[in-house]
Scaffold this motif. Sequence first.
Motif, PDB file in Angstrom:
ATOM      1  N   LYS A   1      16.877  -5.567   1.707  1.00  0.00           N
ATOM      2  CA  LYS A   1      16.117  -4.859   0.669  1.00  0.00           C
ATOM      3  C   LYS A   1      14.616  -4.983   0.914  1.00  0.00           C
ATOM      4  CE  LYS A   1      19.648  -5.084  -2.902  1.00  0.00           C
ATOM      5  NZ  LYS A   1      20.077  -5.656  -4.167  1.00  0.00           N
ATOM      6  N   GLN A   2      14.189  -6.132   1.423  1.00  0.00           N
ATOM      7  CA  GLN A   2      12.772  -6.308   1.720  1.00  0.00           C
ATOM      8  C   GLN A   2      12.343  -5.392   2.865  1.00  0.00           C
ATOM      9  OE1 GLN A   2      11.386 -10.501   1.819  1.00  0.00           O
ATOM     10  NE2 GLN A   2      13.409 -10.981   0.977  1.00  0.00           N
ATOM     11  N   VAL A   3      13.204  -5.241   3.856  1.00  0.00           N
ATOM     12  CA  VAL A   3      12.906  -4.329   4.971  1.00  0.00           C
ATOM     13  C   VAL A   3      12.849  -2.893   4.459  1.00  0.00           C
ATOM     14  CG1 VAL A   3      13.810  -3.381   7.136  1.00  0.00           C
ATOM     15  CG2 VAL A   3      13.836  -5.859   6.749  1.00  0.00           C
ATOM     16  N   GLN A   4      13.788  -2.538   3.589  1.00  0.00           N
ATOM     17  CA  GLN A   4      13.795  -1.195   3.011  1.00  0.00           C
ATOM     18  C   GLN A   4      12.507  -0.951   2.225  1.00  0.00           C
ATOM     19  OE1 GLN A   4      16.922  -0.459   0.182  1.00  0.00           O
ATOM     20  NE2 GLN A   4      16.700   1.758   0.322  1.00  0.00           N
ATOM     21  N   ALA A   5      12.064  -1.946   1.476  1.00  0.00           N
ATOM     22  CA  ALA A   5      10.826  -1.812   0.704  1.00  0.00           C
ATOM     23  C   ALA A   5       9.630  -1.613   1.633  1.00  0.00           C
ATOM     24  CB  ALA A   5      10.617  -3.033  -0.185  1.00  0.00           C
ATOM     25  N   SER A   6       9.612  -2.330   2.740  1.00  0.00           N
ATOM     26  CA  SER A   6       8.526  -2.169   3.710  1.00  0.00           C
ATOM     27  C   SER A   6       8.504  -0.753   4.275  1.00  0.00           C
ATOM     28  CB  SER A   6       8.666  -3.180   4.848  1.00  0.00           C
ATOM     29  OG  SER A   6       8.472  -4.483   4.375  1.00  0.00           O
ATOM     30  N   ALA A   7       9.680  -0.213   4.560  1.00  0.00           N
ATOM     31  CA  ALA A   7       9.758   1.154   5.070  1.00  0.00           C
ATOM     32  C   ALA A   7       9.282   2.153   4.020  1.00  0.00           C
ATOM     33  CB  ALA A   7      11.189   1.472   5.496  1.00  0.00           C
ATOM     34  N   MET A   8       9.645   1.918   2.771  1.00  0.00           N
ATOM     35  CA  MET A   8       9.201   2.801   1.689  1.00  0.00           C
ATOM     36  C   MET A   8       7.677   2.764   1.552  1.00  0.00           C
ATOM     37  SD  MET A   8      12.196   1.797  -1.065  1.00  0.00           S
ATOM     38  CE  MET A   8      11.651   2.775  -2.456  1.00  0.00           C
ATOM     39  N   LYS A   9       7.103   1.565   1.666  1.00  0.00           N
ATOM     40  CA  LYS A   9       5.642   1.426   1.573  1.00  0.00           C
ATOM     41  C   LYS A   9       4.958   2.123   2.747  1.00  0.00           C
ATOM     42  CE  LYS A   9       5.865  -2.962  -0.882  1.00  0.00           C
ATOM     43  NZ  LYS A   9       5.701  -4.415  -0.760  1.00  0.00           N
ATOM     44  N   ALA A  10       5.540   1.991   3.943  1.00  0.00           N
ATOM     45  CA  ALA A  10       4.962   2.646   5.120  1.00  0.00           C
ATOM     46  C   ALA A  10       4.988   4.164   4.961  1.00  0.00           C
ATOM     47  CB  ALA A  10       5.712   2.226   6.377  1.00  0.00           C
ATOM     48  N   LYS A  11       6.084   4.675   4.433  1.00  0.00           N
ATOM     49  CA  LYS A  11       6.198   6.123   4.192  1.00  0.00           C
ATOM     50  C   LYS A  11       5.105   6.589   3.239  1.00  0.00           C
ATOM     51  CE  LYS A  11       9.090   9.130   1.516  1.00  0.00           C
ATOM     52  NZ  LYS A  11      10.247   9.168   0.637  1.00  0.00           N
ATOM     53  N   GLU A  12       4.879   5.831   2.177  1.00  0.00           N
ATOM     54  CA  GLU A  12       3.840   6.195   1.209  1.00  0.00           C
ATOM     55  C   GLU A  12       2.452   6.130   1.845  1.00  0.00           C
ATOM     56  OE1 GLU A  12       4.293   7.591  -1.820  1.00  0.00           O
ATOM     57  OE2 GLU A  12       6.368   7.549  -1.166  1.00  0.00           O
ATOM     58  N   ALA A  13       2.226   5.153   2.706  1.00  0.00           N
ATOM     59  CA  ALA A  13       0.930   5.039   3.376  1.00  0.00           C
ATOM     60  C   ALA A  13       0.682   6.231   4.295  1.00  0.00           C
ATOM     61  CB  ALA A  13       0.858   3.737   4.172  1.00  0.00           C
ATOM     62  N   VAL A  14       1.715   6.679   4.995  1.00  0.00           N
ATOM     63  CA  VAL A  14       1.581   7.854   5.862  1.00  0.00           C
ATOM     64  C   VAL A  14       1.281   9.097   5.022  1.00  0.00           C
ATOM     65  CG1 VAL A  14       2.867   9.413   7.397  1.00  0.00           C
ATOM     66  CG2 VAL A  14       2.998   6.934   7.729  1.00  0.00           C
ATOM     67  N   LYS A  15       1.994   9.244   3.907  1.00  0.00           N
ATOM     68  CA  LYS A  15       1.743  10.393   3.024  1.00  0.00           C
ATOM     69  C   LYS A  15       0.315  10.361   2.494  1.00  0.00           C
ATOM     70  CE  LYS A  15       4.872  10.893  -0.207  1.00  0.00           C
ATOM     71  NZ  LYS A  15       6.029  10.767  -1.130  1.00  0.00           N
ATOM     72  N   ASP A  16      -0.165   9.186   2.086  1.00  0.00           N
ATOM     73  CA  ASP A  16      -1.533   9.069   1.577  1.00  0.00           C
ATOM     74  C   ASP A  16      -2.547   9.426   2.662  1.00  0.00           C
ATOM     75  OD1 ASP A  16      -0.557   8.292  -0.889  1.00  0.00           O
ATOM     76  OD2 ASP A  16      -0.977   6.152  -0.583  1.00  0.00           O
ATOM     77  N   GLY A  17      -2.298   8.970   3.878  1.00  0.00           N
ATOM     78  CA  GLY A  17      -3.195   9.280   4.995  1.00  0.00           C
ATOM     79  C   GLY A  17      -3.232  10.764   5.302  1.00  0.00           C
ATOM     80  N   ALA A  18      -2.081  11.409   5.258  1.00  0.00           N
ATOM     81  CA  ALA A  18      -2.025  12.851   5.517  1.00  0.00           C
ATOM     82  C   ALA A  18      -2.771  13.625   4.435  1.00  0.00           C
ATOM     83  CB  ALA A  18      -0.569  13.307   5.601  1.00  0.00           C
ATOM     84  N   LYS A  19      -2.611  13.184   3.191  1.00  0.00           N
ATOM     85  CA  LYS A  19      -3.320  13.860   2.097  1.00  0.00           C
ATOM     86  C   LYS A  19      -4.827  13.688   2.238  1.00  0.00           C
ATOM     87  CE  LYS A  19       0.443  13.418  -1.226  1.00  0.00           C
ATOM     88  NZ  LYS A  19       0.909  12.720  -2.429  1.00  0.00           N
ATOM     89  N   ALA A  20      -5.257  12.503   2.617  1.00  0.00           N
ATOM     90  CA  ALA A  20      -6.691  12.249   2.800  1.00  0.00           C
ATOM     91  C   ALA A  20      -7.243  13.117   3.938  1.00  0.00           C
ATOM     92  CB  ALA A  20      -6.943  10.769   3.071  1.00  0.00           C
ATOM     93  N   ALA A  21      -6.496  13.223   5.015  1.00  0.00           N
ATOM     94  CA  ALA A  21      -6.929  14.043   6.149  1.00  0.00           C
ATOM     95  C   ALA A  21      -7.014  15.512   5.747  1.00  0.00           C
ATOM     96  CB  ALA A  21      -5.980  13.861   7.328  1.00  0.00           C
ATOM     97  N   ALA A  22      -6.057  15.972   4.966  1.00  0.00           N
ATOM     98  CA  ALA A  22      -6.073  17.365   4.510  1.00  0.00           C
ATOM     99  C   ALA A  22      -7.275  17.620   3.604  1.00  0.00           C
ATOM    100  CB  ALA A  22      -4.770  17.688   3.779  1.00  0.00           C
TER     101      ALA A  22
END
Length: 82
Positions: A46-67
């Motif tokens: 579950k901790q690994v899954q949470a890390s993956a979820m956080k990474a996904k959100e960080a990528v989405k935030d970065g893409a939005k900032a770039a846009a």
Amino acid sequence: MASQAPSFAAMSDKMSAQAKGAEGKLQSAYGEITGDTGNQIKGKAKQVQASAMKAKEAVKDGAKAAARKASDASDKLADNIN
């Protein structure tokens, strides 16, 4: 262009990741205390899954900032042309 507040869905996804991580830590700790390796493994998963979820959100935030930066740059360019 004013910065926009994060959407409810994005906040919800981030809170879900936090909750999943906390749940995993508790389950893993319970497994360690009781000697139950099944709970230890499930908690770590579950901790690994949470890390993956956080990474996904960080990528989405970065893409939005770039846009937003690209949009701002194009707006400035358009203003200079006019």
